[in-house]
Design a protein around this motif. Structure first.
Motif, PDB file in Angstrom:
ATOM      1  N   GLU A 412     -27.926  -7.553 -12.652  1.00 32.07           N
ATOM      2  CA  GLU A 412     -27.646  -8.678 -12.157  1.00 32.07           C
ATOM      3  C   GLU A 412     -28.185 -10.298 -13.268  1.00 32.07           C
ATOM      4  N   THR A 413     -29.399  -9.756 -13.951  1.00 28.62           N
ATOM      5  CA  THR A 413     -30.353 -10.422 -14.625  1.00 28.62           C
ATOM      6  C   THR A 413     -29.612 -11.313 -15.659  1.00 28.62           C
ATOM      7  N   ASP A 422     -24.468 -11.452 -18.153  1.00 29.00           N
ATOM      8  CA  ASP A 422     -25.686 -10.929 -17.405  1.00 29.00           C
ATOM      9  C   ASP A 422     -25.838  -9.273 -18.619  1.00 29.00           C
TER      10      ASP A 422
END
Length: 509
Positions: A412-413, A422
């Motif tokens: 999810e970064t 992401d």
């Protein structure tokens, strides 16, 4: 005697020195910068309305800078265009069509000698006026030579939470402190790699912030090995040793710890950054398990080196070269690029610091104006430039980016902050054989399609795509096409109304 018209883009240390060199060679100079005052990031000044009593407090070489500024700004053959952006460079046709050339100055059309000069440097399309203003006007310059000194910006590697308000690039934090006396937070951590961490810490401390830690990601061994090779070469950088001593004394006076082999790997907070997780790193920048620490902060300043602003050089047709420190404009011994009439200086040719940028700029301006290539002064400039290049190589060895940094990322970064793309979306695109091509992956993930046009995320997305798709690390060596993330027809944003409006003639110096 015919005076050459030289356009210098960028008024930092390199651009200001280029203008001075061209004026000394008898040229007419138009110096263009998007800021309201010359100096660039290195000599960023407070607005005149502040009436600063000690403007040199956050500066090095202030007296010499002021002398050069007076010589350039006060010269009758120099036009200073502040708050002006070069939004495009237009390469002229090999045989100019006088009926179809855009925005040609009629006064210059009357000189037949100019039409016989081939090839010509690109036409310079400029927007004059504040970037957020509504009254900007469009104009075009057709110089005899063009000097590009547009500098670089911070490169920041993504990590969980880096998109939170309160996470700044180190350059932005320093610009606010030096140019506005505004601190980005009361409790700040500065992290990343490279000597730039120290002047950023100094700027925040002088502006009144509390700096909790300065974190250099590379291990002590990596840094020492890079700086200790051929130590006799450091004698040519005595000025930098003095700066280092000043910064060290300032950190000691404020009791700010400087830690190596540790960095910020996560930022957390509800609506804005409230704490960071730091971790100890191995030489490849993989996290040492169990070394994580949590620290309460309200600001994080991060930099992982610099990315040269290559949009204009690429638009001009300049060849690039790959080095240990990244991709830069290729120049010859006179700072001339592969495009006739176009010269480059400063950080777009290699990140070597302000003294080297000044030497490159002075040489580029002098030679662009037709100055003698073999004077004693020119030889001294070349020696200083070469010493700067050796310093840049040493800097790249001492502060590399470790190959294992993607291990910080989670699915999810966020990788592209503009489009909120992401890491998981990049992984999915790379896993699909039909979507692994760079252009297809860009459309599928939207990474790089936002307002910054991949200026921030471009190098990171290109590296991650190559890793995920299993592409060779050195595509050029493998005979594969090399992506050109800097190829943008429009180098700066321009409103449709400005584009549609008739261009106005420039005011000649």
């Amino acid at each position: 005697m015919t005076h050459r018209d030289i356009v210098v883009v960028g008024a930092g240390p390199a651009g200001l020195a280029a203008a001075e060199g061209a004026l000394a060679a008898g040229a007419r100079v138009t110096l263009i910068d998007s800021a309201d005052q010359p100096g660039g990031q290195y000599h960023r000044m407070l607005p005149e309305a502040y009436e600063a009593t000690r403007p040199e407090a956050l500066q090095h070489g202030w007296t010499a800078f002021q002398r050069r500024l007076r010589r350039v700004r006060g010269h009758p053959d120099c036009a200073w265009w502040s708050e002006s952006s070069v939004w495009a460079l237009e390469r002229p046709d090999p045989a100019p069509d006088r009926d179809s050339d855009l925005d040609r100055d009629p006064d210059r059309d009357s000189d037949p000698d100019r039409d016989r000069e081939q090839p010509r440097p690109p036409r310079v399309h400029v927007l004059r006026g504040p970037a957020d203003g509504s009254g900007r006007r469009r104009t075009t310059l057709e110089p005899d030579a063009l000097v590009l000194a547009v500098g670089a910006h911070d490169r920041v590697l993504p990590f969980p939470g880096w998109e939170l308000p309160g996470v700044f690039t180190a350059g932005a934090a320093q610009a606010l402190a030096k140019g506005e006396r505004v601190v980005v937070g009361d409790r700040a951590v500065i992290a990343g790699t490279g000597p730039f961490l120290l002047p950023v810490a100094a700027s925040l401390l002088e502006a009144g912030a509390q700096v909790l830690e300065v974190l250099e990601a590379n291990t002590p061994r990596t840094v020492a090995r890079g700086w200790s090779q051929r130590p006799w070469q450091l004698a040519a950088q005595a000025g930098k040793s003095g700066e280092l001593a000043e910064y060290t004394a300032l950190l000691l006076r404020h009791r700010v710890p400087y830690r190596t082999g540790r960095t910020v790997v996560e930022a957390r907070g509800d609506g804005r950054v409230e704490e960071v997780v730091t971790a100890r790193l191995r030489p490849d920048w993989s996290v040492v398990p169990g070394s994580e620490r949590t620290l309460a902060v309200d600001a994080v300043c991060v930099t992982h080196g610099f990315s040269p602003q290559l949009e204009l050089p690429v638009a001009a047709g300049c060849a690039l070269r790959g080095t240990l420190g990244g991709e830069f404009v290729a120049v010859d011994d006179d700072q001339a690029t592969s495009r006739p009439g176009v010269y480059a200086a400063g950080e777009i040719t290699g990140v070597a610091g302000a003294p080297a940028a000044r030497a490159e700029g002075a040489l580029a301006g002098w030679r662009a104006a037709g100055g003698d290539p073999d004077t004693a002064a020119v030889r001294r400039l070349r020696r200083s430039r070469d010493q700067g290049r050796a310093f840049a190589e040493r800097l790249a060895r001492a502060h590399p980016i470790g190959a294992a940094w993607p291990g910080w990322l989670r699915p999810e970064t966020v990788v592209c902050r503009c489009e909120e793309a992401d890491y998981a979306s990049l992984c999915r695109a790379a896993a699909d054989p039909a979507g692994s091509a760079a252009r297809v992956a860009k459309l599928a993930t939207r990474a790089g399609l936002g307002p910054c046009q991949a200026r921030v995320c471009g190098p990171t997305v290109a590296e991650l795509n190559a890793r995920l798709s299993g592409a060779p690390a050195d595509r050029e060596a493998e005979g594969l096409p090399v992506p050109a993330p800097h190829r943008r027809p429009l180098a700066q944003p321009i409103r449709l109304g400005e584009l549609a409006a008739a261009p106005q003639p420039p005011h000649q110096p």
